[in-house]
Design a protein around this motif. Structure first.
Motif, PDB file in Angstrom:
ATOM      1  N   HIS A   5       0.826  -1.204   0.000  1.00  0.00           N
ATOM      2  CA  HIS A   5       0.000   0.000   0.000  1.00  0.00           C
ATOM      3  C   HIS A   5       0.861   1.256   0.000  1.00  0.00           C
ATOM      4  N   GLN A   6       1.993   1.193   0.709  1.00  0.00           N
ATOM      5  CA  GLN A   6       2.910   2.338   0.730  1.00  0.00           C
ATOM      6  C   GLN A   6       3.461   2.598  -0.665  1.00  0.00           C
ATOM      7  N   ILE A   7       3.845   1.539  -1.346  1.00  0.00           N
ATOM      8  CA  ILE A   7       4.375   1.681  -2.706  1.00  0.00           C
ATOM      9  C   ILE A   7       3.301   2.232  -3.638  1.00  0.00           C
ATOM     10  N   GLU A   8       2.101   1.711  -3.522  1.00  0.00           N
ATOM     11  CA  GLU A   8       0.996   2.207  -4.354  1.00  0.00           C
ATOM     12  C   GLU A   8       0.706   3.680  -4.074  1.00  0.00           C
ATOM     13  N   ARG A   9       0.800   4.074  -2.807  1.00  0.00           N
ATOM     14  CA  ARG A   9       0.555   5.474  -2.446  1.00  0.00           C
ATOM     15  C   ARG A   9       1.591   6.390  -3.099  1.00  0.00           C
ATOM     16  N   ILE A  10       2.843   5.971  -3.067  1.00  0.00           N
ATOM     17  CA  ILE A  10       3.900   6.775  -3.683  1.00  0.00           C
ATOM     18  C   ILE A  10       3.730   6.822  -5.199  1.00  0.00           C
ATOM     19  N   GLN A  11       3.441   5.679  -5.791  1.00  0.00           N
ATOM     20  CA  GLN A  11       3.245   5.642  -7.241  1.00  0.00           C
ATOM     21  C   GLN A  11       2.109   6.561  -7.673  1.00  0.00           C
ATOM     22  N   LYS A  12       1.055   6.620  -6.877  1.00  0.00           N
ATOM     23  CA  LYS A  12      -0.066   7.498  -7.181  1.00  0.00           C
ATOM     24  C   LYS A  12       0.342   8.957  -7.039  1.00  0.00           C
ATOM     25  N   ALA A  13       1.128   9.257  -6.004  1.00  0.00           N
ATOM     26  CA  ALA A  13       1.548  10.637  -5.751  1.00  0.00           C
ATOM     27  C   ALA A  13       2.458  11.170  -6.849  1.00  0.00           C
ATOM     28  N   ILE A  14       3.295  10.304  -7.413  1.00  0.00           N
ATOM     29  CA  ILE A  14       4.271  10.772  -8.407  1.00  0.00           C
ATOM     30  C   ILE A  14       3.786  10.611  -9.846  1.00  0.00           C
ATOM     31  N   GLU A  15       2.620  10.008 -10.047  1.00  0.00           N
ATOM     32  CA  GLU A  15       2.153   9.745 -11.407  1.00  0.00           C
ATOM     33  C   GLU A  15       2.081  11.004 -12.274  1.00  0.00           C
ATOM     34  N   PRO A  16       1.572  12.157 -11.756  1.00  0.00           N
ATOM     35  CA  PRO A  16       1.562  13.367 -12.595  1.00  0.00           C
ATOM     36  C   PRO A  16       2.960  13.778 -13.064  1.00  0.00           C
ATOM     37  N   LEU A  17       3.964  13.626 -12.200  1.00  0.00           N
ATOM     38  CA  LEU A  17       5.333  13.970 -12.582  1.00  0.00           C
ATOM     39  C   LEU A  17       5.865  12.965 -13.607  1.00  0.00           C
ATOM     40  N   ARG A  18       5.548  11.700 -13.422  1.00  0.00           N
ATOM     41  CA  ARG A  18       5.963  10.684 -14.396  1.00  0.00           C
ATOM     42  C   ARG A  18       5.374  10.980 -15.774  1.00  0.00           C
ATOM     43  N   GLN A  19       4.106  11.361 -15.790  1.00  0.00           N
ATOM     44  CA  GLN A  19       3.462  11.677 -17.064  1.00  0.00           C
ATOM     45  C   GLN A  19       4.094  12.910 -17.717  1.00  0.00           C
ATOM     46  N   GLU A  20       4.474  13.872 -16.877  1.00  0.00           N
ATOM     47  CA  GLU A  20       5.127  15.074 -17.405  1.00  0.00           C
ATOM     48  C   GLU A  20       6.465  14.722 -18.057  1.00  0.00           C
ATOM     49  N   ILE A  21       7.164  13.769 -17.464  1.00  0.00           N
ATOM     50  CA  ILE A  21       8.442  13.325 -18.025  1.00  0.00           C
ATOM     51  C   ILE A  21       8.214  12.542 -19.322  1.00  0.00           C
ATOM     52  N   ILE A  22       7.264  11.620 -19.290  1.00  0.00           N
ATOM     53  CA  ILE A  22       6.987  10.784 -20.462  1.00  0.00           C
ATOM     54  C   ILE A  22       6.564  11.619 -21.668  1.00  0.00           C
ATOM     55  N   HIS A  23       5.820  12.696 -21.403  1.00  0.00           N
ATOM     56  CA  HIS A  23       5.307  13.530 -22.494  1.00  0.00           C
ATOM     57  C   HIS A  23       6.095  14.834 -22.651  1.00  0.00           C
ATOM     58  N   HIS A  24       7.318  14.841 -22.161  1.00  0.00           N
ATOM     59  CA  HIS A  24       8.104  16.078 -22.209  1.00  0.00           C
ATOM     60  C   HIS A  24       8.387  16.496 -23.657  1.00  0.00           C
ATOM     61  N   LYS A  25       8.405  17.804 -23.872  1.00  0.00           N
ATOM     62  CA  LYS A  25       8.592  18.353 -25.220  1.00  0.00           C
ATOM     63  C   LYS A  25      10.000  18.135 -25.777  1.00  0.00           C
ATOM     64  N   VAL A  26      10.941  17.724 -24.912  1.00  0.00           N
ATOM     65  CA  VAL A  26      12.312  17.540 -25.398  1.00  0.00           C
ATOM     66  C   VAL A  26      12.382  16.445 -26.451  1.00  0.00           C
ATOM     67  N   TYR A  27      11.575  15.396 -26.301  1.00  0.00           N
ATOM     68  CA  TYR A  27      11.660  14.279 -27.244  1.00  0.00           C
ATOM     69  C   TYR A  27      11.278  14.714 -28.659  1.00  0.00           C
ATOM     70  N   GLY A  28      10.189  15.480 -28.759  1.00  0.00           N
ATOM     71  CA  GLY A  28       9.738  15.930 -30.071  1.00  0.00           C
ATOM     72  C   GLY A  28      10.663  16.945 -30.708  1.00  0.00           C
ATOM     73  N   ALA A  29      11.533  17.564 -29.895  1.00  0.00           N
ATOM     74  CA  ALA A  29      12.456  18.575 -30.422  1.00  0.00           C
ATOM     75  C   ALA A  29      13.668  17.952 -31.105  1.00  0.00           C
ATOM     76  N   ILE A  30      13.889  16.665 -30.885  1.00  0.00           N
ATOM     77  CA  ILE A  30      15.058  15.990 -31.454  1.00  0.00           C
ATOM     78  C   ILE A  30      14.749  15.585 -32.891  1.00  0.00           C
ATOM     79  N   LYS A  31      15.354  16.312 -33.815  1.00  0.00           N
ATOM     80  CA  LYS A  31      15.064  16.114 -35.243  1.00  0.00           C
ATOM     81  C   LYS A  31      16.262  15.600 -36.038  1.00  0.00           C
TER      82      LYS A  31
END
Length: 266
Positions: A5-31
């Motif tokens: 449950h502790q691990i799940e709580r942390i994973q839930k808390a950091i999910e918005p930051l993980r999504q921000e990293i996964i969808h970061h604009k830096v990847y699309g800038a690499i041409k």
């Protein structure tokens, strides 16, 4: 609260930051190759300090001095030694043993990226043992150097549960499918420049993203146990580590845009 449950709580808390990293604009800038070189010249600092964090954990959880004495929990010793073996002594495309850091350097050389900042940084650090002196000796992106500073602040805490948490939750590169597609496309166009980096990414996902992430989760759970205070500290450190990753990617994105603007003005 159970460790699951502790691990799940942390994973839930950091999910918005993980999504921000996964969808970061830096990847699309690499041409093109120059963009990828800039990315690698910053990212290599994170690859290197990942190894330092790993060895700090091994020092904390196992006996790495002579004479040897049994130290810590045998399960945690097994987990960290298993991860160290995979990270420090993996194989390249041809079966040659090397660390993931050394593999990354090979990818940089093939791609034409500048190795001199990271090599100078490590040279000065090895001579002086001082992060500040190494930082002042190199012309490296500030975001990359700040990222290293945060990692070594965690190492200096001497708290194994924090080191394990940042290693586990904060240091997955969270490589999105879009970035893999970009690199694979570049490999098709530049097979002599990008094949090693493509292999590095695929190997990273295969080893770090699956087997090692499972081991690291178990290690963190073992170190925190039922200690509520440790779990709270873990959540804070994990959030900070992901914020540092976002700042690193922001810095790389800024470098790429700056390069493109200079090319337009030239």
């Amino acid at each position: 609260m159970s460790t699951n449950h502790q691990i799940e709580r942390i994973q839930k808390a950091i999910e918005p930051l993980r999504q921000e990293i996964i969808h970061h604009k830096v990847y699309g800038a690499i041409k093109d190759l120059e963009d990828l070189q800039l990315f690698m010249e910053s990212h290599v600092f994170a690859v290197w300090d990942f190894m330092s964090l790993l060895k700090a954990l091994q020092n904390q959880l196992t006996c790495t001095t002579v004479p040897w004495f049994p130290k810590g929990d045998p399960d945690s010793r097994f987990l960290i030694n298993e991860i160290v073996n995979g990270e420090e002594s993996d194989v390249d495309e041809f079966g040659n043993r090397m660390s993931h850091y050394e593999l990354y350097l090979q990818a940089m050389k093939q791609c034409g990226a500048d190795l001199s900042p990271i090599e100078k940084y490590l040279e000065v650090l090895q001579q002086t043992g001082e992060l500040d002196q190494a930082r002042n000796a190199v012309n490296a992106p500030k975001a990359a150097l700040d990222f290293v500073q945060f990692t070594f602040d965690i190492i200096s805490s001497q708290k194994a549960h924090l080191q394990a948490a940042v290693f586990t939750f904060g240091r997955e590169d969270l490589i999105p499918g879009m970035f893999l597609s970009i690199v694979k496309d570049m490999r098709e166009r530049f097979p002599e420049q990008v094949s090693i980096f493509n292999y590095y990414l695929e190997r990273h996902i295969e080893v770090d993203g699956d087997h090692h992430s499972h081991l690291a989760l178990q290690m963190t759970a073992n170190l925190c146990g039922e200690d509520e205070q440790k779990w709270k500290e873990v959540e804070v450190a994990t959030v900070q580590s992901l914020q540092q990753r976002i700042a690193l990617w922001d810095g790389v994105h800024k470098e790429i845009l700056k390069k493109k603007q200079q090319s337009l003005l030239a």
